[in-house]
Design an enzyme around this catalytic site. Structure first.
Site, PDB file in Angstrom:
ATOM      1  N   ASP A 180       0.848  -1.197   0.000  1.00 22.11           N
ATOM      2  CA  ASP A 180       0.000   0.000   0.000  1.00 22.11           C
ATOM      3  C   ASP A 180       0.884   1.248   0.000  1.00 22.11           C
ATOM      4  O   ASP A 180       2.016   1.209  -0.508  1.00 22.11           O
ATOM      5  CB  ASP A 180      -0.930  -0.051   1.228  1.00 22.11           C
TER       6      ASP A 180
ATOM      7  N   HIS B 191      -3.688   6.215   3.119  1.00 22.31           N
ATOM      8  CA  HIS B 191      -4.413   5.011   2.695  1.00 22.31           C
ATOM      9  C   HIS B 191      -3.811   3.746   3.319  1.00 22.31           C
ATOM     10  O   HIS B 191      -4.528   2.879   3.828  1.00 22.31           O
ATOM     11  CB  HIS B 191      -4.366   4.955   1.168  1.00 22.31           C
TER      12      HIS B 191
ATOM     13  N   SER C  71     -11.016  -0.730  -1.014  1.00 18.55           N
ATOM     14  CA  SER C  71      -9.769  -0.698  -0.236  1.00 18.55           C
ATOM     15  C   SER C  71     -10.029  -0.916   1.244  1.00 18.55           C
ATOM     16  O   SER C  71      -9.193  -1.496   1.945  1.00 18.55           O
ATOM     17  CB  SER C  71      -9.091   0.667  -0.375  1.00 18.55           C
TER      18      SER C  71
END
Lengths: 85, 662
Positions: free
Chosen positions: B34, B111, B440
């Site tokens: 990620d 994220h 996600s």
């Protein structure tokens, strides 16, 4: 002058248990197409040597075509972009 | 995650559930590919954790604002970054000025911190997002360890190159991770040969072959059919659902009627203020009231609340809010297609979303009243039974465009308005936490659950873990009402929306039977996908010869059955492995798809100490000679204790279709 882009040369399962030998074989393969080990070192982006065998390097389209025809090459995959979701 | 784990039945307060039976995933290593990690977040405290698992062989690398010695610990046991593929592709260095990015595992985007804390963050109490969604955030496997592979960079919202992703796979396989979590999809438009180009399918094949479960997001291109990504059969592909939580926001009109919109608005109540809809004279009076091209000026809007309509999603709400705020307005009501993913507007400006029905009623009130007024109240948090979970509007849908016989997505998990840790540089953060939506966010929920199952059953293969998750999933909400899928219009969810259903981790821990697979089982898929013998032999490392007649992709031992082109009759086989009590008798319960008859032979499976695996055949007959769209049913094996449900999707194709019918 032809443009170079990153391509992934996928060779499948590792042929050697020793990662060093695997990486050396990648450099040899690349050198056989680009002309010398020095140039191969400059163009090499990654050597994939643990979970599987392959390498990422900067190629022109004609070089990528030549690599794809080498024995042992499963596929030559153009690098592509992904996004977080 | 202040609600999602309770919704999934993994409450920390319940003494007996998969969370506790698995020691919260202790000893399991989750690799996260990620945008990196913000190591100071409380979610990554290693307080109370034992030594690093002995099978870990990875490293923690220092870099810009990231010191291996102090930022890695017994929670973040590994952290690396891979950027050469992206840099070589762009041909110039990344812009790292102004803390926009760090050449290190440190996460500028947020994220990666969000997904890692959702998969394996430790307990952090008393967290909320601007006062909403208050509770304890944590990961699915709070005692699992994290190995961070930063492959996505803060370029155009978070981009990752397949060369870097593949390198992370290569290293992660070496490092000894047990589960890999990838909240990554391909750029639009899709390549038709996405399986080849994206690198994720290739890397994950080798990871799965070495016993690593690979969990990937289905992507956010829903609600349209055939948009699901990461569709290789060895991947566990995750769709996003909402959960039993909502943020209703009262809108009170001058006629005393109150409607409930949805918003993340926690400012003061906006007392009764003038309400306008920017209408122009002429042939298209509604053109000025389109949110993304709102045409207002200060004299029209100052001190007022504006109503607008849009067919777009997030971008339109934010741009309209900017315009109204700039012109001195005090609030915005946006009528749009219903979707539950919410974001606050800039500086806490009140922007409330309603569906077209409520928007139209507000519009009629405006048109029928001389001086329309409205009051906007702050959002509230409600949880539990009144709120039904749905498959999210944005979640990519099947069928699988590469191999229609492989059902994708496999499973759904909460991915709407998920509150978790983030980077302090995340523009939506509030005190180090943010509420984000996407596949996600759903993906690390399943990665955490896979880690719990791995802790309980260390000898289970990735296919067994996937089977347990798919065959035990919920099709109904806890109240018993079926799960709907957002779209236009909403409809009952089917396997192309959510695979087996919404993940049910407690039943997945004791599934009774599993559809197990090893690398050899994937060879049929590779043969069917036109890999030649030499390529497959190199891929697997073993000499392989595809059967001359060509294997049927329908016989791959997946926990789902999809027949995309049923002519008259098709027979396929499956093999189940008993992972429950030795002496068990399972009976088949068939729910045939409309227009088909389905039989199972044998329809009783008797297991004992010696008989662990049994094979059965499934015959599906078309009842009518017509080309149809997909119809859905199921085959369920039950011993009275366990319910092992296989989703069954069938499309009858008597003649070659002239149009795609999904």
């Amino acid at each position: 002058e032809a443009t170079s882009n990153v391509h992934i040369v996928y060779l499948g399962e590792r042929q050697h248990d020793d990662p060093m030998l695997t990486t050396n074989s990648h450099h040899d393969m690349l050198a056989s197409v680009v002309g010398s080990k020095e140039i191969a070192s400059e163009l090499m982006v990654y050597s994939y040597k643990h979970g599987f065998s392959g390498f990422a390097a900067k190629f022109t389209e004609s070089q990528a075509q030549k690599v794809a025809e080498l024995p042992g090459v499963v596929r030559v995959i153009p690098n592509s972009l992904h996004r977080i979701q | 995650t202040t609600r999602s784990w309770d919704f999934l039945g993994l409450s920390a307060h319940s003494p007996v559930n998969t969370l506790h039976n698995s020691s919260m995933g202790d000893g399991v290593i989750i690799g996260v590919l990620d945008t990196g990690i913000w190591p100071e977040a409380k979610s990554f405290s290693d307080k109370g954790l034992g030594p690093i698992p002995s099978h870990w062989k990875g490293v923690c690398e220092s870099g810009k604002r990231f010191k291996a010695k102090s930022h890695c610990n017994r929670k973040i046991i590994g952290a690396r970054w891979f950027v050469e593929g992206l840099v070589a592709e762009y041909g110039q260095p990344l812009n790292i000025s102004g803390n926009r990015e760090f050449f290190s595992p440190r996460d500028a985007n947020g994220h990666g911190t969000h997904t890692a804390s959702t998969a394996a963050g430790t307990f952090v109490h008393n967290v909320s997002y601007r006062g909403l969604g208050h509770g304890t955030i944590r990961g699915g496997a709070p005692r699992a360890r994290l190995a961070i592979y930063k492959v996505c960079w803060n370029v155009l919202g978070g981009q990752c190159s397949s060369a870097d992703i593949l390198k992370a796979f290569d290293e992660a396989i070496h490092d000894g991770v047990d589960v890999l979590s990838l909240s990554i999809g391909s750029s639009i438009p899709l390549f038709s040969d996405i399986d080849e180009r994206n690198g994720i399918a290739t890397g994950s094949f080798h990871a799965v072959a070495k016993g690593i479960t690979v969990v990937c997001g289905a992507a956010n291109d829903g609600p349209f059919a055939q948009t699901v990504q990461n569709s290789a059969p060895w991947i566990l592909t995750v769709a996003a659902s909402s959960m039993d939580r909502a943020f209703p926001t009262p809108i009170t009109l001058g006629n005393n009627k109150t409607f409930l919109g949805q918003a993340i608005y926690t400012g003061k109540e906006i007392g009764f203020s003038s309400l306008i809809y920017p209408e122009t004279k002429g042939l298209n009076p509604n053109s000025a009231g389109v949110c993304q091209s709102l045409s207002v000026d200060n004299s029209m809007v100052a001190g007022k609340v504006v109503l607008c309509f849009t067919t777009m999603n997030l971008g339109a709400v934010r741009s309209a809010a900017e315009v109204v705020k700039e012109a001195g307005g005090v609030g915005l009501i946006v009528a749009k297609n219903p979707s539950e993913a919410l974001y606050p507007c800039t500086d806490g400006f009140p922007c409330v979303e309603v569906d077209y029905e409520i928007g139209t009623r507000i519009l009629f009130y405006i048109r029928s009243t001389r001086s329309p007024v409205v009051k906007l109240s702050p959002s509230k948090t409600i949880v539990g039974e009144p709120v039904l979970a749905k498959v999210a509007h944005f979640s990519s849908r099947g069928p699988n465009s590469i191999a229609p016989a492989i059902l994708k997505p496999d499973i759904a998990a909460p991915g709407v308005n998920i509150l978790a840790a983030t980077s302090p540089l995340d523009r939506f953060q509030d005190g180090g936490y943010a509420m984000h939506s996407g596949t996600s966010m759903a993906t690390p929920h399943v990665s955490g659950i896979a880690a719990l199952l791995k802790a309980m059953h260390p000898d289970w293969s990735p296919a067994a873990i996937k089977s347990a998750i798919v065959t035990t999933a919920w099709r109904n909400n806890p109240s018993g009402f079926p799960v709907f899928a957002e779209g236009s219009p909403q409809k009952l969810a089917d396997p192309f929306d959510y695979g087996g259903g919404i993940t049910n981790p407690n039943d997945a821990a004791q599934p009774g039977l599993v559809y197990d697979m090893a690398t050899d089982d994937y060879v049929n898929y590779l043969c069917a996908m036109d890999y030649n013998n030499t390529a497959i032999s190199r891929l697997t490392g073993n000499p392989t010869v595809c059967p001359t007649e060509g294997p049927s992709i329908l016989n791959i031992n997946l926990p789902s059955i999809t027949i995309p082109n049923l002519r008259n009759s098709t027979t396929l086989t499956r093999t189940v492995t008993n992972v429950g009590a030795s002496n068990s008798i399972y009976r088949a319960v068939i729910e045939p798809p409309f227009g088909t008859s389905v039989s199972v032979e044998p329809n009783v499976l008797v297991f004992d100490r010696k008989t662990k695996k049994l094979t059965f055949s499934v015959t599906v007959n078309a009842a009518h000679q017509v080309n149809t769209g997909y119809f859905f049913g199921s085959i369920t094996w039950t011993d009275g204790v366990h319910t092992v449900r296989t989703p069954l999707s069938v499309r009858t194709e008597i003649s070659q279709p002239y149009i795609d019918e999904n």
